[in-house]
Design a protein around this motif. Sequence first.
Motif, PDB file in Angstrom:
ATOM      1  N   GLU A   1       2.212 -18.782  -3.101  1.00  0.00           N
ATOM      2  CA  GLU A   1       1.775 -18.068  -4.306  1.00  0.00           C
ATOM      3  C   GLU A   1       0.475 -17.313  -4.064  1.00  0.00           C
ATOM      4  OE1 GLU A   1       3.801 -21.118  -7.566  1.00  0.00           O
ATOM      5  OE2 GLU A   1       1.689 -21.338  -7.019  1.00  0.00           O
ATOM      6  N   LEU A   2      -0.427 -17.903  -3.279  1.00  0.00           N
ATOM      7  CA  LEU A   2      -1.676 -17.211  -2.973  1.00  0.00           C
ATOM      8  C   LEU A   2      -1.409 -15.977  -2.113  1.00  0.00           C
ATOM      9  CD1 LEU A   2      -4.712 -17.071  -3.226  1.00  0.00           C
ATOM     10  CD2 LEU A   2      -4.911 -18.550  -1.218  1.00  0.00           C
ATOM     11  N   CYS A   3      -0.465 -16.079  -1.197  1.00  0.00           N
ATOM     12  CA  CYS A   3      -0.083 -14.903  -0.408  1.00  0.00           C
ATOM     13  C   CYS A   3       0.373 -13.773  -1.336  1.00  0.00           C
ATOM     14  CB  CYS A   3       1.038 -15.260   0.566  1.00  0.00           C
ATOM     15  SG  CYS A   3       0.531 -16.314   1.921  1.00  0.00           S
ATOM     16  N   SER A   4       1.225 -14.107  -2.307  1.00  0.00           N
ATOM     17  CA  SER A   4       1.714 -13.095  -3.244  1.00  0.00           C
ATOM     18  C   SER A   4       0.576 -12.478  -4.046  1.00  0.00           C
ATOM     19  CB  SER A   4       2.751 -13.713  -4.187  1.00  0.00           C
ATOM     20  OG  SER A   4       3.879 -14.171  -3.469  1.00  0.00           O
ATOM     21  N   LEU A   5      -0.352 -13.318  -4.500  1.00  0.00           N
ATOM     22  CA  LEU A   5      -1.494 -12.819  -5.259  1.00  0.00           C
ATOM     23  C   LEU A   5      -2.314 -11.831  -4.439  1.00  0.00           C
ATOM     24  CD1 LEU A   5      -2.931 -15.958  -7.136  1.00  0.00           C
ATOM     25  CD2 LEU A   5      -2.181 -13.809  -8.172  1.00  0.00           C
ATOM     26  N   LEU A   6      -2.599 -12.184  -3.189  1.00  0.00           N
ATOM     27  CA  LEU A   6      -3.402 -11.317  -2.331  1.00  0.00           C
ATOM     28  C   LEU A   6      -2.697  -9.980  -2.092  1.00  0.00           C
ATOM     29  CD1 LEU A   6      -4.659 -13.956   0.273  1.00  0.00           C
ATOM     30  CD2 LEU A   6      -6.078 -12.699  -1.353  1.00  0.00           C
ATOM     31  N   LEU A   7      -1.403 -10.042  -1.831  1.00  0.00           N
ATOM     32  CA  LEU A   7      -0.663  -8.819  -1.559  1.00  0.00           C
ATOM     33  C   LEU A   7      -0.558  -7.924  -2.792  1.00  0.00           C
ATOM     34  CD1 LEU A   7       2.097 -10.402   0.673  1.00  0.00           C
ATOM     35  CD2 LEU A   7       0.405  -8.740   1.432  1.00  0.00           C
ATOM     36  N   GLN A   8      -0.429  -8.547  -3.977  1.00  0.00           N
ATOM     37  CA  GLN A   8      -0.331  -7.774  -5.212  1.00  0.00           C
ATOM     38  C   GLN A   8      -1.663  -7.150  -5.606  1.00  0.00           C
ATOM     39  OE1 GLN A   8       1.219 -10.610  -8.010  1.00  0.00           O
ATOM     40  NE2 GLN A   8       3.195 -10.774  -6.964  1.00  0.00           N
ATOM     41  N   ARG A   9      -2.734  -7.934  -5.488  1.00  0.00           N
ATOM     42  CA  ARG A   9      -4.046  -7.483  -5.958  1.00  0.00           C
ATOM     43  C   ARG A   9      -4.759  -6.590  -4.950  1.00  0.00           C
ATOM     44  NH1 ARG A   9      -5.525  -8.864 -11.386  1.00  0.00           N
ATOM     45  NH2 ARG A   9      -4.000 -10.455 -11.993  1.00  0.00           N
ATOM     46  N   PHE A  10      -4.469  -6.766  -3.661  1.00  0.00           N
ATOM     47  CA  PHE A  10      -5.179  -6.019  -2.626  1.00  0.00           C
ATOM     48  C   PHE A  10      -4.181  -5.367  -1.667  1.00  0.00           C
ATOM     49  CE2 PHE A  10      -7.620  -9.909  -3.648  1.00  0.00           C
ATOM     50  CZ  PHE A  10      -8.655  -9.313  -4.377  1.00  0.00           C
TER      51      PHE A  10
END
Length: 216
Positions: free
Chosen positions: A44-53
Amino acid sequence: MARGERETLLAVQRALPEEQFQALKYLLEERLPLGELRPATRPELCSLLLQRFPGQALRITADLLRQIARHDLIRLYRLPGTEEESPGEKGETAGPSVPSGRGEEAGCRPVSLPAASSPPSPRPRRLTEKDLIQIAQKLGREWQEVGIGCLGLERSRLDQIREDNPRSVVMQSFEMLREWRRRERQEATAPRLRACLAPASLDPEVLDLLQSFQGD
């Protein structure tokens, strides 16, 4: 979303022990919504990083890894800035062995001044949160003994820190060091902390790290 980028991010995060993964998330608190960040699993953190940055997730991850002293992972996965990493830098050390409590601020000693014939040295800078997280990683599970015996902190405050951060010894150590820094204010420098910790039987890498900060 590049599949290779996601796979690299996930591999990096899976290589982190739980305490360092939590430290990574802590360092992201000002960049990501807390409601999504705090409960996030590694995928989930990977997805957050890819979406936000978009396009910047690997560079941001490399910057975070430097702050938690995992230069080995930057080199292993060839993250942005790999060429800046020196081969001797490592990210994990053993915990310390600390003697029993020594009384309020027992370990603190005034830092000796240079001899009159020496040129004046610049005033040591105050330790940053980035510095403190690196020190916290090396203190180990006996951080409370360090806090009581070397830093003169109250046992009740250290118990509260432990309750507030039950999942990570590193974050417990970090919050203890922040408490010390708040108390010391502008005197919370590397030489000051090194003098406080010197009497304890700590891993030599703790004092070496503080010595390196003195040259910044």
